[in-house]
Every structure is written in C-alpha cells, then in structure tokens.
Design a protein around this motif. Structure first.
Motif, short mmCIF file in Angstrom:
data_model
loop_
_atom_site.label_atom_id
_atom_site.label_comp_id
_atom_site.label_asym_id
_atom_site.label_seq_id
_atom_site.Cartn_x
_atom_site.Cartn_y
_atom_site.Cartn_z
N SER A 50 0.84 -1.20 0.00
CA SER A 50 0.00 0.00 0.00
C SER A 50 0.88 1.25 0.00
O SER A 50 2.06 1.17 0.32
CB SER A 50 -0.90 0.01 1.24
N THR A 53 1.46 5.69 4.73
CA THR A 53 0.65 6.71 5.40
C THR A 53 1.45 7.26 6.57
O THR A 53 2.19 6.54 7.22
CB THR A 53 -0.69 6.14 5.91
N THR A 54 1.29 8.55 6.81
CA THR A 54 2.01 9.21 7.90
C THR A 54 1.02 9.71 8.94
O THR A 54 0.06 10.43 8.61
CB THR A 54 2.84 10.40 7.37
#
Length: 183
Positions: A50, A53-54
């Motif tokens: 994927s 994300t952060t």
C-alpha cells in the motif's frame, strides 16, 4: 521492363513471418520490482504494498500482502526532500520472516521475506536515519502472509546402514603348559 528480385536478410523468424503473414503480438507484462543488485534475490509471486501513510506524530505505516514462497516483497522509500536514508535498522524485527534494508540508486529498499509456508500476520519497524546522528523516521510494515500453492516437501529420512555382521570369533590361542611342552 524487367523486375529484379532482391533478397533481404532478416535476423528473426518473426520478421520473416511479418513479411509473409504477420506475427501474433503478445503484450509484455511489466512488473514493478526492486532492483537485484546482489544477483540472487527471488521475488515472491504475490507482493502488494500500500502507499505509505504518515500519522500526526510523524510515524509511518505501510501494509503488505505477500506469499510465503521463499521470495521477497520490497518497497522503496526516500527521505523527505529526496534521496536515500543515511542509515537504518530494524527494531523490532519480524517474528515470522526476515527484513533486509539497503540503499541503491538514491532510494532505500526494505525487503521482507516471510518464513516458507507461514500463514498469518507479521510486522516489523524500520528505523530510518536521515543524517549521522539525525532524526529517526519510523516505518512500521504490517504484512499479511498467505501460502496459497506453496508446497513443502518433507525431508527424506536418512537411510540407516545395516548393522555389520560380527566378525568370526578367533580361535583362542593355545597355551602350552609345562606338561605339554616338548623338551
């Protein structure tokens, strides 16, 4: 007016067939995989990663679906602003596989190889260091591992050698007593 024939030398049978009847074209399947700078890396038949994300605290997470077929699944990351990380490590390490990090061509690659025929989830955190003694970025990799189609052959049991037949008993040496000695 006379026409002269000329022979054209073509390097492949397909080129000749194209002139005569045309070639069947098959599309090339392109797959985005990490480079193989070491020459021995096997890529898993299933590897889906994927986007990273952060979170608000700056920690990063990525999910990965991979098959436990003794192949790796890789992702590439760069530090903010571009370029590979100066240094890196893994803490904690994966429980059901191995992680390998390396820099190549301006990117940091994170390879994960699950234990062969393992099924379940695994995770590890890559510690990515931007500069010597600098800030550490944490990237947690959460892997879902399946073993669809993976077969592991049982090892062949060792063959046991037949017990050696006991050696024939040697005849006991004859002892001569004084009575039996010839004088």
């Amino acid at each position: 007016m006379r026409l002269r024939g000329s022979a054209i030398s073509l390097g492949s049978a397909c080129a000749v067939a194209l002139l005569l009847a045309g070639c069947a074209q098959t599309p090339l399947v392109q797959r985005s995989v990490a480079p193989n700078p070491f020459g021995y890396q096997k890529v898993s038949a299933v590897c889906h990663v994927s986007p990273v994300t952060t979170a608000a605290d700056g920690s990063m997470t990525v999910t990965m679906a991979v098959r436990s077929d003794d192949g790796l699944c890789a992702l590439a990351v760069q530090q903010p602003g571009g370029g590979n990380y100066t240094s890196f490590g893994v803490n904690p390490a994966p429980s059901h596989g191995k992680a390998f990090l390396y820099n190549y061509n301006g990117q940091t690659y994170i390879d994960y190889t699950p234990a062969t025929s393992y099924v379940g989830s695994d995770s590890f955190t890559a510690e990515l260091i931007t500069a010597s003694g600098g800030k550490r970025d944490h990237l947690t990799v959460k892997a879902t591992v399946d073993a669809t189609g993976v077969t592991v052959t049982a090892p062949t049991p060792p063959t046991t050698a037949k017990a050696a037949t006991p050696a024939a008993k040697k005849a006991a040496p004859v002892r001569h007593t004084r009575a039996h000695r010839k004088h």
